[in-house]
Design a protein around this motif. Structure first.
Motif, PDB file in Angstrom:
ATOM      1  N   GLU A 220      -6.066  -8.816   2.872  1.00 53.71           N
ATOM      2  CA  GLU A 220      -5.811  -7.381   2.924  1.00 53.71           C
ATOM      3  C   GLU A 220      -4.939  -7.061   4.129  1.00 53.71           C
ATOM      4  OE1 GLU A 220      -9.437  -5.211   2.791  1.00 53.71           O
ATOM      5  OE2 GLU A 220     -10.010  -5.973   0.815  1.00 53.71           O
TER       6      GLU A 220
ATOM      7  N   LYS B   1      -3.372  -5.400  -0.697  1.00 50.50           N
ATOM      8  CA  LYS B   1      -3.800  -6.794  -0.653  1.00 50.50           C
ATOM      9  C   LYS B   1      -2.857  -7.632  -1.508  1.00 50.50           C
ATOM     10  CE  LYS B   1      -7.063  -6.919  -4.548  1.00 50.50           C
ATOM     11  NZ  LYS B   1      -8.444  -7.253  -4.968  1.00 50.50           N
TER      12      LYS B   1
ATOM     13  N   HIS C  84      -3.269   0.863   2.399  1.00 54.21           N
ATOM     14  CA  HIS C  84      -4.126  -0.322   2.427  1.00 54.21           C
ATOM     15  C   HIS C  84      -3.798  -1.139   1.184  1.00 54.21           C
ATOM     16  CE1 HIS C  84      -7.470  -2.593   3.957  1.00 54.21           C
ATOM     17  NE2 HIS C  84      -8.068  -2.591   2.785  1.00 54.21           N
TER      18      HIS C  84
END
Length: 310
Positions: A34, A64, A62
């Motif tokens: 992440e 990943k 955010h």
């Protein structure tokens, strides 16, 4: 013929398929990592005669992806782009969707904060605004800014109407005053404001003149010396004095005051021992102005030199 094409270089083709499968499996089953990014907002396709602004310049994303991709990607080109051409003038609530985010392939966006931003599409206007110079640093010790002049005193600003309607001044970039005491002239640019597109002229001249920083200060318990005392006699000064003086702030130090003003009492004419009241004398000084002296006269006890020695 088709069979020949299929079987031609068969080992090499099988190896290519095998490598492709291995790479795909590494992406699908590999370790994920992440990452949190602050991504800049870019407003594009702004119509002529208009300006688009937002108070949200960086969006926290955010995401990943496979560890191999996350480690290799620099993410320097990631941005959130909004096409302003279809927005109406005024306030627009723009929801950030995946189509707005330019993210490298293989990286999955998990969260966006904030999820929406407000974009103001406004007409451009020209306005004459007064220039306010700004400063950093402190002048040389004992000096302060005496006068500041700016030329020209105002500049023409091309900006969003709603952003500058109630604003009448614009600031310059900081002028450095550190350790300066002599007059200076700076050609300096203007501060960047949200919604301002252009300054005319782009730079102004800032003229700064410095002057001595004159302040007042009181010094207590300053000792007094007896001078011109006849041979064989010694004097004991029974009082100290309080001096209130004005001068350059960096020179207002007790040791400098004692040395420069040198408080004394003239004992010439004294022939015998005894107690006397004598007027305080101070040296003439170009550094300081004496505002008050307390007391104006001090008590002096005169004794024989032998008595004082005992």
């Amino acid at each position: 013929m088709f069979k020949n094409l299929l079987l031609n270089n068969l080992p090499l083709k099988l190896m290519s398929v095998f490598i492709a499968v291995i790479l795909w499996l590494s992406l699908v089953t590999g370790e994920f990592q992440e990452i949190s990014l602050y991504v800049p907002v870019k407003l594009t396709n702004i119509p002529d005669g208009y300006v688009a602004v937002t108070d949200e310049h960086l969006i926290n994303i955010h995401a990943k992806g496979p560890k191999s991709l996350v480690n290799e990607e620099k993410f320097g080109d990631v941005s959130i782009d909004f096409d302003v051409s279809g927005m109406k003038p005024g306030y627009n609530n723009a929801i950030i969707s995946l189509k707005n985010i330019k993210m490298p392939p293989g990286i999955q966006v998990m969260d966006i904060q904030p999820a929406a931003i407000e974009i103001i599409v406004d007409s451009l206007i020209l306005k004459q605004m007064k220039v306010a110079p700004t400063f950093i640093g402190e002048p040389a010790s004992g000096y302060k800014v005496g006068s500041v002049n700016v030329f020209p005193e105002s500049v023409q600003v091309k900006a969003a109407k709603s952003k500058i309607e109630s604003q009448n001044t614009v600031e310059t970039l900081p002028v450095n005053l550190s350790d300066k005491r002599d007059p200076i002239t700076y050609s300096i640019g203007m501060k960047s404001y949200e919604g301002i597109q252009e300054y005319n002229p782009q730079q102004v001249e800032v003229f700064v003149v410095f002057k001595e920083d004159i302040q007042e200060k009181e010094f207590k318990d300053i000792p007094v010396r007896a001078v011109m005392l006849p041979h064989g006699l010694k004097a004991k000064i029974l009082d100290t004095v309080t001096l209130k003086v004005s001068g350059r702030i960096d020179l207002l130090q007790e040791d400098v005051i004692k040395s420069e003003l040198y408080p004394t009492v003239d004992m010439s004419g004294v022939k015998t021992k005894g107690k006397y009241l004598r007027k305080l004398n101070l040296n003439d000084s170009k550094m300081f102005k004496v505002l008050s002296v307390e007391p104006a006269k001090v008590r002096v006890e005169v004794v024989n030199e032998e008595v004082l020695r005992d």
